[in-house]
Each structure stands twice: as structure tokens, then as C-alpha cells.
Design a protein around this motif. Sequence first.
Motif: not given
Length: 693
Positions: A315, A360, A366
Motif C-alpha cells: 500500500r 504507508f 503508517e
Amino acid sequence: MYRKTFCLLFLLLFTLALQAQDTLSFGGVYDLPGAEVRATYTPVSPLAQRFTIEEVYRLPGTFYDPARLVALLPGVVQTNDQANHLSVRGNTPNANLWRLNGLAIVNPNHTANAGTFYDFPTLSGGGVNAISAQMLGNSGFLAGGLPVEYGYATGGTFDLRLRPGSKTRRKYQAQAGFIGFDLMAEGPIGASGKTSYLVNGRYSFTGLLADAGVDFGGEEIRFADLNAHLHHEWDGGEISAFAILGQSSNVFRGPDSTEQAITEQKELFDIDFGSSVSMYGVNLVAGIGSGVLKSGVAFSSSETTRNQDFSADRRLLDQNLNYSLINANVSFVLPIGAEGQLQTGVEFLSQKADYLNVVFPPTGDEVGILSRGVVTAISPFVAYHWRSGGHDLHIGIRGTKYGKATDEFVFEPRINYGLRFGGGNNLFVAFERVSQTPLSRLLIEGQVVAPFAPVNNQTSVGLSRKIGAMNTKATVFYQYTAEEYARLEGNFIYSANNILEAYPFQVLSATTATRRYGLELEFAGGRKTKGWYYRGSATFLRAETEQSDGEWARDRFSADYIGKLTIGREWNGKDQKDRIRTYGLNLALISHGGERYGEVIAPNQPLSLQRFFTAQRFTGGFLNTTGTYFRPDLRLYKTKTRAKTTTTLALDIQNAAGVQNLANVYYDAFLERPNERYQLGLIPVLSYRIAWR
């Protein structure tokens, strides 16, 4: 060669148009043969640019989208031809406001990420409008001269009006084309002849192709919408209610690098974009004594999600943007003598936004960035309108009290004066002071030192004249914003007037002044019923931001010049069965000075998000330009009128010459060098429309 010819044509025409008519049209106000006559648009301002929905159906490159018709007006630039984001007189498209039946609404467009730098969502435009043209009556657009009852837009205001359904008989309309498939129904409710309904549903053609497994360069684009309008009238008043619902998605899948070579940064990713929009409103007009009461309330909201992942299942960025508006107004108009009227009222606005970005990074946890803001505004107003002989005077005072994110009062006077002095000559002067909520600029609350509402002071002076069969108009305008959101990059001040995309990593903690000024020249002539008709304009403008040394630097949307010419003709006759048949041809030529951008650089932090989303720096200002933009659009159509039906077969060709126009330049992290992106090439759009009476 074609650019030189186009410029010479404008110079020749404008040597005649030294003075300028306050009402110009694209060949007159006429409906297609056999179509129902629309209600006349009553402009809220003498400076409103009126347009008919028949023009949306007839002119090239509009794709039945009223915003794309507005793009043919003077002083307006379509920032990317994939979408209908519009820069008006050098303002950011974020300075615009959409109104439906006089009520402020959120961005009513599908795929609000279309045509933006990184496919990020916007607040002002998109790929196609969710309000179907089949629902609209004649409408207007205001670049200046806002009436006292309108506010919250320092750029342009779209004044869209829904038409009532037929109160005499049921009618149906179907439209099929490369944009989408529409089904519309209208008719009376009950036997009184005073209540009607109008409903339209649409599904995208590209959505059907995507459902069948066909994509466009790895992209699947879908949209659908449902529009409804109920209308009831009685002696001395009317009430109406509307609902607009829409959904859209844009899914991009990067190619498998083991099967196909990667050619640019975007192909590293899978991108999922989805959005929904909903709008509900009620309007009331009622006679009370010798006066008229007008009121309305609308709730509108949009929800946008965007997820960007590496094709290798890692991601990168998740985005969620929720945006809502509540708008209500009430006013009372009372005649004063035979020549004047007094208007009093109040407008209320509540605006809310939540913008969540989750990053991310390649290493580490994150990171979530939540921008949240709420703004309320209440604006009482009073105005006096006097008309006598050739004089037309509007004087209004509006005051706006902002709350929540900002706490301030803005005094907003409005003056419009017009003088008709015979021979088709008209003079008009307008001054207005208009504020806009900070959320319209930022979508954020916590990243500014002191939230405030930017205020635009605008003066317009124009002269119109009829020269033979030609209507002409010349307008000089000047806009000044004393305090605008900005940020400092090195020694360069970068103002919010340069921002379109809702980019979450721009901290605007400084302020500065901005200005926009220029000259608009217009001409129009001919009638759709008699030979050729035409309308053209040339705009010369500058949009600038004040720097710390007192100098002024040009902005991103300072196009310098804009030139437009539309020309068309219809040939009427009858077929072998003695049915009315019309052939039509319309050509639009569009040119402007392009968009400005900064120095394209490699990011300093190659492992961060900046590697993929930081393309430019502005320490030296907007040094570069995408160059002259030129596009010819062509529309050919054939209309047949039968006893109970009217059919139209049309072919639109956007960029009929296939001109290659530069859209932007960015640093490509995959190629490790600056890379160019281009606007659309030749795009043919075929459509077929049938109306049953």
C-alpha cells in the motif's frame, strides 16, 4: 500555421468590436424543432451570462454538460480537457460555486479526480455533471456582478435552474451515446394541471463496456445518476422539490511487469477511486400582499475514497474526503412606486469537511493525517432596485458573520448600474465585495495560524454597442484580494489561488495579497434561422500574487490570453414523407496561453511519499508554461420531426484536428527524470436522442 491564422482572424474581428451588447447568444434562443419551449431564464444580475439548454444540445464539445458550455464563454479556461474544472478570470477553480435553483450545493460532478495532476479529488469539477441536461431549463453563469442574495464565491457562480415537467401530457425522452444512456419521463400529477414530475436516469457507456470486460488503457470508468423534480403551482405562487443522486468510480490497474514493460510512474500502481453525491432541496415562491416571498433550503453531500497501492500488493496512500453543505435563504421583494423595489432577506450556510489521508511508507508505521473543519455563515442583506427610462440601478448591502473555524464579520456592498442610451449602446459599471469560506480554499482547520475568509473586491466596467448586425461588448475587470492563504517556498510566496487538487501535504500558514485584471472583448451575430451564426471572444488577463519584496509574480492560471470562436449553420427542409428535417454544423475554436508550472526536480527524500507526489518547486516562481493550447471541436447533427417524435443523430468530435497539447510536466520517480503528460487527442462521440410527445 493554424494558430497564426486563428490569431489573425481575432484581430480582424476585434478591430470592429471597439465598443461592446449586454446580451449575446450563440445564434439566438431557439429550441430544436418539435421540442418544448423552455422557461425563460430570469437573470439574478444584469451581468449574468445567460445560456439555453438548447445550446448545450447544439454546440460542439459540450457532451450535454452545462459546465462545458460555460467553457465557451469569455474569460473562462477549461484547465484540462478531460474534465470541466474551470478557471474564471485567472481564479482557481476552487473559487467557483455551484447553485441549483438558487441554492448552494457541493460539487455536482462525477469522477472529481479527472484531469488533475495526481488524480486527487477536487471540490469544483469532474469528468461529467451528475445533473442531466434533460432536467435543466435555461440557466446562467456569473463571473461578476453578483446580486446581493448570492455570496460565498470569489470566482464564478453556476446558476443552474431545473425546469418543471409538463403539466398537460406525459412525455418521454431517451438518449444513447458514448457518454451514457438517459431515460427521462415527465408529466402531470392529477387532473388539476398544476402539479408535475420530471425524472431522469442515466448510466455511463464506459460503465457498460467495463461490465463487459473492456477497459481503456487499464482503466475502468463508471458513473450513474438519478434526478427528480416535483413542481406545483397555484395562483400567486409555486413550490418545488428536487433530488440528485450520483455514483462514480475510476479503477486503474498497472500492467504486470513480467508481461509488459513499465513506461511511467503511474503504471507502478493500482488506483481505486470512488465517489457519491446527493442533493436535496425545496423552493417556495408566494405572493404576500403586493410583495413576493422567496425561500429555499438544500442539503448536499459528497463522499470520495481513493486508494493507491503498488501493483506488488504494497500500500502507498488511502484518502477519504467527506464534504457537506446546508444552505437556506429567504427574501421578500416589495414594489416601491412604479419604478423601484425593495428586497430584504438572509442566507445561511453550514459547511463541513473531513479529509483523512493514511500514508504507508516503505519503512516504519503508517501515518494518518486528519484535516477536519466546520464553517457556518449567516448573511443578512438589503437591496434597492430602480429602473427608469434607460437607467437600471441595483444597490445592495450584505453582511456575512462567519463562525466555527473562523470568527469574523465581512461587509459586502454591491453596486450595479446600467445605462441604455439609444442605438444599441449600453454602459454598465459594477462593484462587489464577496467573501468565501476558508474550507473552500483549504479543506482543513488545524494547519493555519488564524483561519479567515478570503475577500475578493471586484470592479467591472463595460460598454456595449450594436454595429450593423453584430452585437459587441468590451469589459474591463479588476479583482483584488488583500489577504489570501499562502505558503513560503524559499523566497517565493505561493498563494492558494494556485491550488486545485485537495493535496493534503501543503501547509498554508502565511498570507499575502493576490490580484487578477484584464479585458474581455466579445462579438456575436447571425440567427440560427437565417444563414450562419457566430459568437467569439478574446480575453487578455493577468493573475498575480504579491511577493515579500512588493513585486507581483504570475500565478498558475494566468493564461495571459484566451480566444474563442463558435460558428454554425442549419439547413432546414423536408424529407420524402414531408417531415421536417434539419441538418446542422457547429465548429468551436478554443485557444489560450496554457498553464504555468514551477521547476521540475527530483525529490530530496526518495523513500518517502514525496518521491511520488512532489514534482515541482517554486523558489523561482511559476517559471514555465505548457505553451499555447489550441483545440477545434466539431458537431454534426441531423434532426427529424414527426407527428409524435423528434429524433436527433449527432456526432461530436473533440479536438477534430488531433492537436497535441501539453497538460503538465512532473518528475517521474520510475523514469528518474521529468516527464510530460498530454491532454486528449481526437475524441469522437456519437449520440442518438428521441423525444416522444
